[in-house]
Design a protein around this motif. Structure first.
Motif, mmCIF file in Angstrom:
data_model
loop_
_atom_site.group_PDB
_atom_site.id
_atom_site.type_symbol
_atom_site.label_atom_id
_atom_site.label_comp_id
_atom_site.label_asym_id
_atom_site.label_seq_id
_atom_site.Cartn_x
_atom_site.Cartn_y
_atom_site.Cartn_z
ATOM 1 N N VAL A 85 -1.827 17.822 -57.509
ATOM 2 C CA VAL A 85 -1.190 17.623 -56.208
ATOM 3 C C VAL A 85 -0.235 16.437 -56.263
ATOM 4 O O VAL A 85 0.900 16.494 -55.751
ATOM 5 N N PHE A 86 -0.667 15.348 -56.931
ATOM 6 C CA PHE A 86 0.177 14.157 -57.031
ATOM 7 C C PHE A 86 1.449 14.430 -57.838
ATOM 8 O O PHE A 86 2.553 14.029 -57.453
ATOM 9 N N LEU A 87 1.314 15.134 -58.954
ATOM 10 C CA LEU A 87 2.482 15.467 -59.780
ATOM 11 C C LEU A 87 3.434 16.408 -59.040
ATOM 12 O O LEU A 87 4.657 16.285 -59.145
ATOM 13 N N SER A 88 2.870 17.352 -58.296
ATOM 14 C CA SER A 88 3.718 18.256 -57.507
ATOM 15 C C SER A 88 4.506 17.475 -56.463
ATOM 16 O O SER A 88 5.693 17.739 -56.237
ATOM 17 N N TYR A 89 3.850 16.493 -55.843
ATOM 18 C CA TYR A 89 4.546 15.668 -54.848
ATOM 19 C C TYR A 89 5.657 14.844 -55.511
ATOM 20 O O TYR A 89 6.754 14.730 -54.978
ATOM 21 N N LEU A 90 5.377 14.277 -56.691
ATOM 22 C CA LEU A 90 6.392 13.500 -57.398
ATOM 23 C C LEU A 90 7.599 14.356 -57.768
ATOM 24 O O LEU A 90 8.745 13.921 -57.661
ATOM 25 N N LEU A 91 7.330 15.570 -58.195
ATOM 26 C CA LEU A 91 8.437 16.457 -58.570
ATOM 27 C C LEU A 91 9.292 16.845 -57.377
ATOM 28 O O LEU A 91 10.465 17.189 -57.526
ATOM 29 N N GLN A 92 8.708 16.796 -56.193
ATOM 30 C CA GLN A 92 9.489 17.120 -55.003
ATOM 31 C C GLN A 92 10.380 15.967 -54.568
ATOM 32 O O GLN A 92 11.464 16.186 -54.026
ATOM 33 N N ILE A 93 9.941 14.721 -54.798
ATOM 34 C CA ILE A 93 10.724 13.587 -54.294
ATOM 35 C C ILE A 93 11.611 12.964 -55.367
ATOM 36 O O ILE A 93 12.580 12.283 -55.049
ATOM 37 N N ILE A 94 11.287 13.166 -56.640
ATOM 38 C CA ILE A 94 12.099 12.591 -57.708
ATOM 39 C C ILE A 94 13.153 13.612 -58.122
ATOM 40 O O ILE A 94 12.831 14.770 -58.353
ATOM 41 N N PRO A 95 14.434 13.208 -58.211
ATOM 42 C CA PRO A 95 15.475 14.148 -58.644
ATOM 43 C C PRO A 95 15.184 14.694 -60.032
ATOM 44 O O PRO A 95 14.783 13.967 -60.930
ATOM 45 N N THR A 96 15.370 15.974 -60.181
ATOM 46 C CA THR A 96 15.120 16.627 -61.454
ATOM 47 C C THR A 96 16.446 17.090 -62.043
ATOM 48 O O THR A 96 17.510 16.854 -61.491
ATOM 49 N N ALA A 97 16.352 17.772 -63.188
ATOM 50 C CA ALA A 97 17.561 18.315 -63.812
ATOM 51 C C ALA A 97 18.167 19.423 -62.959
ATOM 52 O O ALA A 97 19.366 19.692 -63.029
ATOM 53 N N ILE A 98 17.345 20.062 -62.116
ATOM 54 C CA ILE A 98 17.857 21.125 -61.244
ATOM 55 C C ILE A 98 18.599 20.530 -60.054
ATOM 56 O O ILE A 98 19.619 21.057 -59.619
ATOM 57 N N CYS A 99 18.093 19.428 -59.522
ATOM 58 C CA CYS A 99 18.689 18.765 -58.351
ATOM 59 C C CYS A 99 18.972 17.300 -58.650
ATOM 60 O O CYS A 99 18.316 16.411 -58.094
ATOM 61 N N PRO A 100 19.942 16.996 -59.502
ATOM 62 C CA PRO A 100 20.245 15.586 -59.773
ATOM 63 C C PRO A 100 20.925 14.933 -58.576
ATOM 64 O O PRO A 100 21.430 15.608 -57.684
ATOM 65 N N VAL A 101 20.953 13.603 -58.586
ATOM 66 C CA VAL A 101 21.527 12.876 -57.452
ATOM 67 C C VAL A 101 23.038 13.087 -57.354
ATOM 68 O O VAL A 101 23.623 12.921 -56.286
ATOM 69 N N TYR A 102 23.688 13.458 -58.468
ATOM 70 C CA TYR A 102 25.139 13.641 -58.453
ATOM 71 C C TYR A 102 25.565 15.071 -58.103
ATOM 72 O O TYR A 102 26.758 15.364 -58.094
ATOM 73 N N ALA A 103 24.620 15.951 -57.802
ATOM 74 C CA ALA A 103 24.971 17.337 -57.473
ATOM 75 C C ALA A 103 25.886 17.446 -56.249
ATOM 76 O O ALA A 103 26.853 18.223 -56.276
ATOM 77 N N PRO A 104 25.662 16.672 -55.169
ATOM 78 C CA PRO A 104 26.571 16.782 -54.018
ATOM 79 C C PRO A 104 28.011 16.361 -54.304
ATOM 80 O O PRO A 104 28.918 16.716 -53.556
ATOM 81 N N PHE A 105 28.225 15.596 -55.391
ATOM 82 C CA PHE A 105 29.592 15.192 -55.742
ATOM 83 C C PHE A 105 30.477 16.411 -55.970
ATOM 84 O O PHE A 105 31.629 16.445 -55.528
ATOM 85 N N PHE A 106 29.942 17.421 -56.653
ATOM 86 C CA PHE A 106 30.735 18.616 -56.932
ATOM 87 C C PHE A 106 31.054 19.383 -55.652
ATOM 88 O O PHE A 106 32.145 19.925 -55.492
ATOM 89 N N GLY A 107 30.093 19.421 -54.724
ATOM 90 C CA GLY A 107 30.357 20.050 -53.440
ATOM 91 C C GLY A 107 31.408 19.315 -52.640
ATOM 92 O O GLY A 107 32.287 19.924 -52.021
ATOM 93 N N ALA A 108 31.333 17.974 -52.656
ATOM 94 C CA ALA A 108 32.328 17.177 -51.935
ATOM 95 C C ALA A 108 33.717 17.359 -52.540
ATOM 96 O O ALA A 108 34.720 17.441 -51.818
ATOM 97 N N MET A 109 33.791 17.451 -53.865
ATOM 98 C CA MET A 109 35.078 17.699 -54.519
ATOM 99 C C MET A 109 35.609 19.084 -54.147
ATOM 100 O O MET A 109 36.817 19.268 -53.963
ATOM 101 N N GLY A 110 34.720 20.061 -54.039
ATOM 102 C CA GLY A 110 35.150 21.399 -53.627
ATOM 103 C C GLY A 110 35.727 21.401 -52.224
ATOM 104 O O GLY A 110 36.762 22.025 -51.966
ATOM 105 N N ALA A 111 35.069 20.669 -51.303
ATOM 106 C CA ALA A 111 35.566 20.600 -49.928
ATOM 107 C C ALA A 111 36.930 19.917 -49.872
ATOM 108 O O ALA A 111 37.845 20.375 -49.171
#
Length: 199
Positions: A21-47
């Motif tokens: 349960v603890f590891l599942s919670y960590l995976l939800q709050i810590i950015p992963t390779a699927i959802c890195p912190v820089y992912a919205p940059f590409f969306g903002a560039m598209g807009a």
């Protein structure tokens, strides 16, 4: 001994469950390779690319068409209102970019934004932007030459409008594909953890 072994087994399964349960919670709050912190940059560039490139095309089309209108206006002021049609077509190109920019910006506001979604939104912005820039340039050249010819021979008006419609369709093709890309469903950032056996 049997009771202590059963208690030990039960305690071990509880600890494993809590760790899962603890590891599942960590995976939800810590950015992963699927959802890195820089992912919205590409969306903002598209807009930004969607709106910027379509406005460049619309601006060029408006300016180029206005040159033709200004040159034919002093000789045929009665035809100036009919000659504004290329400017209207050019202005519609910027609306295509505005639509996609609003959709992408709404996607950026979601809690889950994957890298895949960022690339899709970037592709949507570039698609409508480049198609809009090409359509705006085509409308500008057609509008400039069309209104000049229309001032000398009014029968050219229908032909000019038809060619403008086909030039406008180039931007519309980009809008359709960009809508399909921007409305593509997003995935999930969480990674499923294996459930330990309680045996």
């Amino acid at each position: 001994t049997k009771v202590s072994f059963a208690q030990h087994n039960h305690t071990e399964s509880i600890i494993m469950h809590l760790l899962t349960v603890f590891l599942s919670y960590l995976l939800q709050i810590i950015p992963t390779a699927i959802c890195p912190v820089y992912a919205p940059f590409f969306g903002a560039m598209g807009a930004s690319m969607a709106l910027s490139l379509t406005v460049v095309g619309a601006g060029y089309g408006t300016a180029k068409s206005s040159v033709g209108i200004s040159s034919m206006g002093p000789n045929r002021p009665d035809l100036v209102i009919k000659a504004i049609i290329p400017v209207i077509f050019a202005g519609a190109i910027a609306v295509y970019g505005l639509i996609i920019s609003v959709i992408i910006t709404a996607n950026l506001g979601s809690d889950i934004y994957t890298l895949k979604k960022g690339f899709l939104d970037l592709g949507a912005g570039l698609t409508v932007g480049i198609c809009g820039a090409a359509a705006g340039m085509a409308i500008g050249v057609i509008g400039d030459a069309g209104v000049r010819g229309f001032a000398h021979q009014q029968r050219l008006y229908v032909g000019m409008v038809l060619v403008l419609i086909f030039a406008e369709a180039l931007g519309l093709f980009g809008l359709i594909i960009a809508l399909l890309l921007a409305n593509n469903k997003d995935g999930d950032c969480t990674v499923e953890m294996p459930v330990p056996s309680t045996v």
